[in-house]
Write an enzyme that holds these catalytic residues in place. Structure first.
Site, short mmCIF file in Angstrom:
data_model
loop_
_atom_site.label_atom_id
_atom_site.label_comp_id
_atom_site.label_asym_id
_atom_site.label_seq_id
_atom_site.Cartn_x
_atom_site.Cartn_y
_atom_site.Cartn_z
N GLY A 205 0.86 -1.03 -0.11
CA GLY A 205 0.24 0.02 -0.06
C GLY A 205 0.66 1.40 -0.11
N HIS A 206 0.42 2.25 0.81
CA HIS A 206 0.94 3.70 0.75
C HIS A 206 2.38 3.55 1.46
CE1 HIS A 206 0.84 7.66 0.14
NE2 HIS A 206 0.70 8.02 1.10
#
Length: 289
Positions: free
Chosen positions: A264-265
């Site tokens: 993800g981020h």
């Protein structure tokens, strides 16, 4: 300087930069590497890079800050040009520490700050490592659900443990089960600091002009920026679109791109061992003699 018990040998102190006090933690020796955290509620330098500091400090002088508006640093960020305000403050930190130039590593909001530093003062940024940086193509489509969650944290009913838990477990990382309750509780407590609640550091742009200023794909200087750059992006990033990586690679003259699957981020936390290896290698090859 005060020792930080969590990481052996780490020291922390406040540094005066203009009207601000910036909280700086340091480990290692050698060429300086400034590490800039993301802009999510309750973020701070040490929590953002807990899995990276010791590894990078084996080769570099690692400087981890709480950016203005976050952690133990002075609160308040200029809403009309937040990236410029943060970049100016970090370049001022270089002056205060008598650092002529350094490598800069930035995640999300920290990546936007790092990139703006390179545009404003390219001679002072030897190399960039950007993880899912903010401000890339942000005015060329609707915000992601994750970014909306981040920007709306202080709106409506205000901050809550439920809100921050949902953001971190559903939007920040690929596998939310890996994030402990203790990590979330720490971020929540930081997010409800009265000074932060009174002036949240990351909010929606107050005008179209401000929004356009915050989109690097509309900045002509990007194509002229020859600072060696490594862009690392989680292919499952729900906050900043992974397509931003290719946008930077196409526009910047010296830009490498690495996409991490099932990530993800928060590349530096989710894929820490690989992040540490590729970042150390990239920076070592671009450290001035």
């Amino acid at each position: 300087m005060n020792n930080n018990a969590a990481i052996p040998g780490l020291t922390s102190r406040m540094v005066s930069v203009g009207r601000r006090q910036i909280f700086v933690s340091e480990l290692g020796s050698g060429y300086p590497v400034l590490m800039l955290h993301g802009g999510g509620a309750g973020a701070s330098g040490l929590s953002n890079y807990s899995r990276n500091i010791e590894a990078l400090a084996k080769q570099f002088r690692v400087l981890v800050v709480d950016m203005p508006g976050y952690g133990q640093s002075t609160k308040g960020v200029e809403r009309n040009d937040p990236f410029g305000d943060l970049a100016s403050s970090m370049l001022g930190l270089f002056d205060a520490l008598q650092i002529k130039a350094a490598h800069v590593v930035g995640n999300s909001l920290g990546g936007a700050c790092a990139l703006r530093m390179a545009l404003e003062a390219p001679s002072r940024v030897s190399a960039l490592v950007l993880m899912g940086p903010g401000g890339v193509g942000t005015t060329r489509g609707l915000p992601t659900k994750g970014l909306n969650q981040l920007l709306d944290y202080y709106n409506g009913t205000g901050p809550s443990l439920e809100k921050i838990t949902r953001f971190i477990r559903e939007y920040l990382v690929y596998d939310g089960s890996l994030v402990t309750d203790a990590m979330i509780a720490e971020r929540y407590q930081s997010s409800i600091d009265p000074q932060v609640v009174a002036a949240p550091p990351l909010r929606r742009p107050p005008s179209l002009k401000a929004a356009l200023r915050m989109d690097f794909t509309r900045d002509a200087r990007l194509a002229q920026c020859r600072v060696p750059t490594l862009v690392l992006w989680g292919a499952a990033d729900k906050v900043n679109r992974p397509s931003g990586g290719e946008a930077l690679r196409q526009r910047m003259p010296d830009c490498d791109l690495y996409l991490f699957s099932k990530t993800g981020h928060w590349v530096q936390w989710e894929r820490a061992a690989e992040f540490n290896a590729v970042t150390a290698g990239f920076l070592a090859c671009r450290t001035p003699a």
